[in-house]
Enzyme design. Sequence first.
Site, mmCIF file in Angstrom:
data_model
loop_
_atom_site.group_PDB
_atom_site.id
_atom_site.type_symbol
_atom_site.label_atom_id
_atom_site.label_comp_id
_atom_site.label_asym_id
_atom_site.label_seq_id
_atom_site.Cartn_x
_atom_site.Cartn_y
_atom_site.Cartn_z
ATOM 1 N NE ARG A 163 -3.844 -2.111 2.452
ATOM 2 C CZ ARG A 163 -4.934 -2.248 1.719
ATOM 3 N NH1 ARG A 163 -5.256 -1.303 0.846
ATOM 4 N NH2 ARG A 163 -5.720 -3.290 1.852
ATOM 5 N N GLY A 164 0.374 2.313 -0.593
ATOM 6 C CA GLY A 164 1.145 3.546 -0.631
ATOM 7 C C GLY A 164 2.292 3.450 -1.620
ATOM 8 C CB ILE A 200 -11.760 -8.491 -1.714
ATOM 9 C CG1 ILE A 200 -12.198 -9.942 -1.502
ATOM 10 C CG2 ILE A 200 -11.839 -7.681 -0.431
ATOM 11 C CD1 ILE A 200 -11.278 -10.730 -0.612
ATOM 12 C CG ASP A 201 -14.366 -4.505 0.522
ATOM 13 O OD1 ASP A 201 -14.246 -5.670 0.942
ATOM 14 O OD2 ASP A 201 -13.880 -3.523 1.107
ATOM 15 C CG MET A 228 -12.493 -9.071 4.144
ATOM 16 S SD MET A 228 -11.082 -9.104 3.008
ATOM 17 C CE MET A 228 -10.195 -7.661 3.535
ATOM 18 N N GLY A 229 -15.623 -5.877 4.081
ATOM 19 C CA GLY A 229 -16.599 -4.903 3.611
ATOM 20 C C GLY A 229 -16.435 -3.622 4.391
ATOM 21 C CE1 TYR A 239 -5.984 -9.071 6.193
ATOM 22 C CE2 TYR A 239 -6.634 -9.649 8.422
ATOM 23 C CZ TYR A 239 -6.314 -8.697 7.474
ATOM 24 O OH TYR A 239 -6.317 -7.374 7.812
#
Length: 485
Positions: A164-165, A219-220, A263-264, A376
């Site tokens: 990330r980033g 994934i969301d 997840m969400g 995960y």
Amino acid sequence: MGATNNSQPKIVTGEAGYVLEDVPHLSDYIPDLPTYTNPLQDNPAYSAVRQYFVHADDTVPQKVVVHATGPRGIHFRRAGPRQKVHFESDEVHACIVTCGGLCPGLNTVIREIVCGLKYMYGVNRVLGIDGGYRGFYSRNTISLTPKVVNDIHKRGGTVLGTSRGGHVTKKIVDSIQDRGINQVYIIGGDGTQKGASVIFEEIRKRGLKVAVVGVPKTIDNDIPVIDKSFGFDSTVEEAQRAINAAHVEATSVENGIGVVKLMGRNSGFIAMHATLASRDVDCCLIPESPFYLDGPGGLYEYIEKRLKEQGHMVIVIAEGAGQELLSQSLQSTDQQDASGNKLLQDVGLWISQSIKNHFAKEQKMAINLKYIDPTYMIRAIPSNASDNVYCTLLAQSAVHGAMAGYTGFTVGPVNGRHCYIPFHRINERQHKVVITDRMWARLLSSTNQPSFLTRDIIENAKKDKEEVVPGLLDENPINRKKVAC
């Protein structure tokens, strides 16, 4: 058909309210761009395919439900191979990068981009950027060939690594320019696609012959415009295992409660679809639908009612649900991850403990609660069969678009047809569950749970829906800079 200023959306209008939201092309800022015959016409795999090349005027409507007197609405350019391309096979030096969180299907997309470039267009030079955006300037690259990627679709995660980033535009574009890369395939979610848009703008500013292509990954399933994101089907399927386990635990004891967190962060699609697919869930809680715990019509009352009726209960909760309730009872935090996402508190643990505390305090009945967090585990699996097919179509559509000279776009299906969608449409908002829509109503009728909604919440949700989808158009693109068709 003329072109607009490249810093502005390319809008083409036609008769009967027809609007094409077109994508940038290398010829918009590179004069006298040479064209070449598409090598696919001599490819034995496609020689038997009739009308294989996409017509220049083929577009796909964003909305398929129309009224007799209504406008034709927004369209996107149809994806697929063109008769003429703007890259020669030996000229192409492509790279692929994966950014953000893991998702089933990442390796399949990587594999099919590599194989598509090689087997459809004869491209031999493809680099994998190691470790996300920062890999452009701080990591080694990986040479990708069909042999190297042959079996990677059978594994979860990404063989290229991710992070990330790390988005430093100048360093990234300098690396692209120094390495002689002229096709960049960027696989990632909404934050990654925003970064891809900035990279495209810098490349356009420098006048480089570099196609920048996004492949949306989340994934969301929270990316707008497209029908769904890859890996979503695999995720919903894998979530069934956790829900089944919670159901077994709940039904094996007296007053058993199984709580599953999925997840969400801002969108509850995984929880909603997993609930509908399972049929064992008694209550589904998502970020878009506020709920409350105490009092008439609250969650505690519903749990007690359900346990008295059937002796057990399964609750599915998305990770972003009920965060406003947590902030009231726990110390709120404004910390963010490297992608700029707010760090969420664990709503699954919190709601599990809250339920236990409530029933212990009330002493109305003894409960036996089990909490399962498969987060995960779910995102680390390989993609299933349907997602593998979907990833293949995404990758091949991306390759066709880049070879045809299109740039600054994301590829994805709209109403079942793959399209080239401008970056700004992907980045303008998040796709969320509409709680006044029929899909959420189907879930409520399946679980028989209360809506937990007050009249004010319902009215506000209706207003939000009207603002997002007013009839055929998501917004009024006529007000943007346009050209006549």
